[in-house]
Design an enzyme around this catalytic site. Structure first.
Site, PDB file in Angstrom:
ATOM      1  N   ILE A 257     -19.061  -8.472   8.872  1.00 51.56           N
ATOM      2  CA  ILE A 257     -18.002  -8.386   9.877  1.00 51.56           C
ATOM      3  C   ILE A 257     -17.622  -9.783  10.374  1.00 51.56           C
ATOM      4  O   ILE A 257     -18.385 -10.427  11.114  1.00 51.56           O
ATOM      5  CB  ILE A 257     -18.426  -7.472  11.062  1.00 51.56           C
ATOM      6  CG1 ILE A 257     -18.886  -6.104  10.530  1.00 51.56           C
ATOM      7  CG2 ILE A 257     -17.279  -7.332  12.058  1.00 51.56           C
ATOM      8  CD1 ILE A 257     -17.901  -5.382   9.622  1.00 51.56           C
TER       9      ILE A 257
ATOM     10  N   ASP B 144      -3.320  -4.412   4.472  1.00 53.40           N
ATOM     11  CA  ASP B 144      -2.104  -4.977   3.863  1.00 53.40           C
ATOM     12  C   ASP B 144      -1.685  -6.249   4.602  1.00 53.40           C
ATOM     13  O   ASP B 144      -1.408  -7.284   3.988  1.00 53.40           O
ATOM     14  CB  ASP B 144      -0.947  -3.967   3.914  1.00 53.40           C
ATOM     15  CG  ASP B 144      -1.095  -2.852   2.884  1.00 53.40           C
ATOM     16  OD1 ASP B 144      -1.882  -3.018   1.937  1.00 53.40           O
ATOM     17  OD2 ASP B 144      -0.411  -1.816   3.032  1.00 53.40           O
TER      18      ASP B 144
ATOM     19  N   GLN C  65      -2.824 -39.922 -17.192  1.00 54.73           N
ATOM     20  CA  GLN C  65      -2.169 -38.623 -17.395  1.00 54.73           C
ATOM     21  C   GLN C  65      -3.120 -37.441 -17.088  1.00 54.73           C
ATOM     22  O   GLN C  65      -2.681 -36.400 -16.586  1.00 54.73           O
ATOM     23  CB  GLN C  65      -1.675 -38.542 -18.834  1.00 54.73           C
ATOM     24  CG  GLN C  65      -0.400 -37.758 -18.955  1.00 54.73           C
ATOM     25  CD  GLN C  65       0.188 -37.825 -20.350  1.00 54.73           C
ATOM     26  OE1 GLN C  65      -0.524 -37.726 -21.354  1.00 54.73           O
ATOM     27  NE2 GLN C  65       1.489 -37.996 -20.424  1.00 54.73           N
TER      28      GLN C  65
ATOM     29  N   GLU D 143     -11.483  -8.959   2.368  1.00 52.95           N
ATOM     30  CA  GLU D 143     -10.242  -8.182   2.547  1.00 52.95           C
ATOM     31  C   GLU D 143      -9.679  -7.688   1.204  1.00 52.95           C
ATOM     32  O   GLU D 143      -8.471  -7.639   0.996  1.00 52.95           O
ATOM     33  CB  GLU D 143      -9.229  -8.959   3.386  1.00 52.95           C
ATOM     34  CG  GLU D 143      -9.796  -9.201   4.779  1.00 52.95           C
ATOM     35  CD  GLU D 143      -8.811  -9.611   5.817  1.00 52.95           C
ATOM     36  OE1 GLU D 143      -7.669  -9.157   5.768  1.00 52.95           O
ATOM     37  OE2 GLU D 143      -9.212 -10.387   6.702  1.00 52.95           O
TER      38      GLU D 143
HETATM   39  N1  CAA Z   1      -0.877   2.003   3.101  1.00 54.10           N
HETATM   40  C1  CAA Z   1      -0.788   3.298   3.503  1.00 54.10           C
HETATM   41  N2  CAA Z   1      -1.489   4.290   2.900  1.00 54.10           N
HETATM   42  C2  CAA Z   1      -2.281   3.950   1.873  1.00 54.10           C
HETATM   43  C3  CAA Z   1      -2.399   2.632   1.395  1.00 54.10           C
HETATM   44  C4  CAA Z   1      -1.657   1.626   2.062  1.00 54.10           C
HETATM   45  N3  CAA Z   1      -1.705   0.357   1.690  1.00 54.10           N
HETATM   46  N4  CAA Z   1      -3.253   2.603   0.357  1.00 54.10           N
HETATM   47  C5  CAA Z   1      -3.659   3.860   0.160  1.00 54.10           C
HETATM   48  N5  CAA Z   1      -3.062   4.693   1.071  1.00 54.10           N
HETATM   49  C6  CAA Z   1      -3.187   6.134   1.203  1.00 54.10           C
HETATM   50  C7  CAA Z   1      -2.695   6.845  -0.074  1.00 54.10           C
HETATM   51  O1  CAA Z   1      -1.308   7.067  -0.004  1.00 54.10           O
HETATM   52  C8  CAA Z   1      -3.499   8.134  -0.021  1.00 54.10           C
HETATM   53  O2  CAA Z   1      -2.878   8.979   0.940  1.00 54.10           O
HETATM   54  P1  CAA Z   1      -2.852  10.594   0.821  1.00 54.10           P
HETATM   55  O3  CAA Z   1      -4.173  11.093   1.280  1.00 54.10           O
HETATM   56  O4  CAA Z   1      -1.762  11.011   1.762  1.00 54.10           O
HETATM   57  O5  CAA Z   1      -2.576  10.929  -0.617  1.00 54.10           O
HETATM   58  C9  CAA Z   1      -4.826   7.682   0.559  1.00 54.10           C
HETATM   59  O6  CAA Z   1      -4.566   6.495   1.291  1.00 54.10           O
HETATM   60  C10 CAA Z   1      -5.870   7.396  -0.506  1.00 54.10           C
HETATM   61  O7  CAA Z   1      -5.351   6.432  -1.387  1.00 54.10           O
HETATM   62  P2  CAA Z   1      -6.081   6.080  -2.765  1.00 54.10           P
HETATM   63  O8  CAA Z   1      -6.289   7.353  -3.535  1.00 54.10           O
HETATM   64  O9  CAA Z   1      -5.320   4.982  -3.422  1.00 54.10           O
HETATM   65  O10 CAA Z   1      -7.506   5.583  -2.249  1.00 54.10           O
HETATM   66  P3  CAA Z   1      -8.758   5.050  -3.034  1.00 54.10           P
HETATM   67  O11 CAA Z   1      -9.946   5.652  -2.409  1.00 54.10           O
HETATM   68  O12 CAA Z   1      -8.574   5.199  -4.500  1.00 54.10           O
HETATM   69  O13 CAA Z   1      -8.772   3.490  -2.637  1.00 54.10           O
HETATM   70  C11 CAA Z   1      -8.277   1.131  -2.831  1.00 54.10           C
HETATM   71  C12 CAA Z   1      -7.783   2.587  -2.950  1.00 54.10           C
HETATM   72  C13 CAA Z   1      -7.059   0.254  -3.025  1.00 54.10           C
HETATM   73  C14 CAA Z   1      -9.326   0.792  -3.871  1.00 54.10           C
HETATM   74  C15 CAA Z   1      -8.841   0.942  -1.409  1.00 54.10           C
HETATM   75  O14 CAA Z   1     -10.029   1.657  -1.221  1.00 54.10           O
HETATM   76  C16 CAA Z   1      -9.119  -0.520  -1.064  1.00 54.10           C
HETATM   77  O15 CAA Z   1      -8.228  -1.270  -0.672  1.00 54.10           O
HETATM   78  N6  CAA Z   1     -10.420  -0.968  -1.174  1.00 54.10           N
HETATM   79  C17 CAA Z   1     -10.814  -2.301  -0.747  1.00 54.10           C
HETATM   80  C18 CAA Z   1     -11.267  -2.292   0.657  1.00 54.10           C
HETATM   81  C19 CAA Z   1     -11.413  -3.692   1.212  1.00 54.10           C
HETATM   82  O16 CAA Z   1     -10.502  -4.490   1.113  1.00 54.10           O
HETATM   83  N7  CAA Z   1     -12.580  -3.950   1.837  1.00 54.10           N
HETATM   84  C20 CAA Z   1     -12.907  -5.171   2.477  1.00 54.10           C
HETATM   85  C21 CAA Z   1     -12.242  -5.258   3.817  1.00 54.10           C
HETATM   86  S1  CAA Z   1     -13.154  -5.583   5.216  1.00 54.10           S
HETATM   87  C22 CAA Z   1     -13.534  -7.228   5.210  1.00 54.10           C
HETATM   88  O17 CAA Z   1     -13.212  -7.934   4.317  1.00 54.10           O
HETATM   89  C23 CAA Z   1     -14.381  -7.687   6.344  1.00 54.10           C
HETATM   90  C24 CAA Z   1     -13.797  -8.665   7.271  1.00 54.10           C
HETATM   91  O18 CAA Z   1     -14.167  -8.680   8.424  1.00 54.10           O
HETATM   92  C25 CAA Z   1     -12.822  -9.678   6.812  1.00 54.10           C
END
Ligand code: CAA
Length: 379
Positions: A154, A237, A276, A360
């Site tokens: 975190i 995002d 270069q 992220e």
């Molecule tokens: N915006 C809105 N809705 C979204 C979305 C988005 N960007 N991405 C997915 N969804 C929605 C889908 O539309 C779907 O909705 P429904 O239930 O209505 O159908 C639902 O979410 C599930 O989508 P997926 O089937 O695509 O989900 P998934 O389980 O296959 O996961 C993934 C997709 C892209 C792999 C996702 O899990 C992901 O991004 N994983 C990475 C997580 C991550 O980045 N972790 C680290 C962050 S925390 C961190 O780094 C700590 C810190 O403090 C900095």
């Protein structure tokens, strides 16, 4: 092209970074801590509430301004850059977007002032790229909720006063039972279990947080029950634009060190910038930096216009983080032996750059998001 207003913001952030942030970067890296005075100065500049509306005490700017600020601060010190990125895009933004009026009035003024640093609790000891597998649980106890679980990696976990925490309110084996909560980090039962020692961004805290029988008021739920996965994804995002901006700042810093060194270091009777082999590095570094900047501006502009930007956020994060790692590596190589020792900042930039390919969403996750969007559009 940046507007005149964005150029002014860039100018202001650039000066602040050069005079207040960059001179402390070596000390921050060595002591693994950002000095309190620097927090105060960043707060005075409005960096903790850059896109919080003025009515809640923020600067009321747009996401493009935010990404410029993160880039410039990260150019001075990558740890300070991620502090601001995680606070603003991972904690402030979801409260602003999904919070009730009461939640916004309660939390945003504190967050804007820098008194309430925010963090985002999604990952767990055994859950990273697949947040649907989380086991942290919130039980409805009638007049309150009870939160139990453990969150890993975190950012800002050591300093945070407020957290956006994702937990299941219904036991499922996928993302469907996840809800989002705003958690007061000073509540009974919240403990910072461990602060990680890391390769880079050492001044930024990365903590394991344990929640044990934490009593949450009923108004802690952020957004709708069981709709937390969407809150998490939409928040990420925007966060990815922030990390792309951090990566760009690191790349720019590494590039500036390398080009300066190349004009001063003599070899074969001339500055190495006359060779270069070095010129090719300069050309590729400058081109990757420009491409990163344009991708970030593009994603930020889409977000500011309320247009879909998930794919573009993943693209700028993927490209800028890999570019930063590449540029920082070439930076070390340009300095040769001097790139490998702590007397020069090149090795710090190299260590700091790596994390941008991981947090992220790893580069692999960004590719999944980009390909998923491309294929959906094709079909
Ligand atoms: N915006 C809105 N809705 C979204 C979305 C988005 N960007 N991405 C997915 N969804 C929605 C889908 O539309 C779907 O909705 P429904 O239930 O209505 O159908 C639902 O979410 C599930 O989508 P997926 O089937 O695509 O989900 P998934 O389980 O296959 O996961 C993934 C997709 C892209 C792999 C996702 O899990 C992901 O991004 N994983 C990475 C997580 C991550 O980045 N972790 C680290 C962050 S925390 C961190 O780094 C700590 C810190 O403090 C900095």
């Amino acid at each position: 092209m940046l507007s005149e207003q964005h150029k002014d913001i860039k100018n202001m952030c650039e000066k602040f970074s050069d005079s207040e942030v960059a001179p402390l970067a070596e000390k921050i890296d060595k002591e693994a801590m950002i000095p309190a005075e620097l927090y105060t100065k960043m707060a005075a500049n409005g960096f903790f509430g850059i896109f919080i509306p003025e009515e809640y005490g923020g600067a009321g700017m747009d996401y493009t301004s935010y990404s410029i600020m993160v880039e410039e601060v990260s150019r001075g010190c990558a740890s300070c850059g991620v502090l601001l990125s995680a606070h603003n895009s991972l904690a402030v933004w979801p409260i602003l977007k999904f919070g009730s009026e009461e939640q916004k009035s309660k939390w945003l003024p504190k967050m804007a002032s820098g008194d309430g640093i925010g963090c985002y609790c999604l990952s767990e000891p055994n859950v990273g790229s697949d947040p649907g597998a989380m086991i942290t649980f919130v039980e409805d106890k009638g007049d309150h909720y009870e939160l139990n679980g453990s969150k890993n990696f975190i950012t800002n976990g050591r300093e945070a006063k407020v957290a956006v925490v994702f937990a299941k309110t219904r036991k499922t084996d996928n993302y469907k039972g996840i809800s989002a909560f705003i958690v007061d980090m000073e509540a009974d039962g919240v403990a910072v279990q461990k602060v990680e020692e890391k390769l880079g961004i050492k001044g930024s805290s990365t903590a394991q947080i344990v929640f044990e029988k934490v009593k949450l008021p009923k108004d802690s739920l952020l957004g709708e029950n069981e709709k937390g996965f969407k809150v998490a994804m939409m928040t990420l995002d925007g966060g990815r634009i922030g990390i792309a901006s951090q990566a760009l700042g690191i790349a720019e810093a590494a590039y500036r060190v390398a080009i300066k060194y190349s004009t001063e270091r003599m070899a074969f009777g001339k500055p190495i910038s006359g060779l270069q082999a070095i010129q090719f590095k300069i050309a590729d570094m400058a081109t990757k930096i420009l491409a990163s900047r344009l991708l970030i501006q593009h994603a930020s502009e889409l977000k500011d216009k309320d247009l879909p930007y998930s794919k573009e956020a993943a693209q700028c994060k993927l490209f800028a983080s890999e570019a930063a790692m590449w540029v920082a590596n070439q930076g070390v190589q340009t300095l040769g032996g001097n790139g490998y020792i702590k007397e020069y900042p090149a090795e710090r930039h190299f260590r700091d750059a790596k994390i941008t390919e991981i947090y992220e969403g790893t580069s692999e996750i960004q590719r999944i998001v980009i390909a998923g969007n491309e294929l959906k559009a094709y079909r």
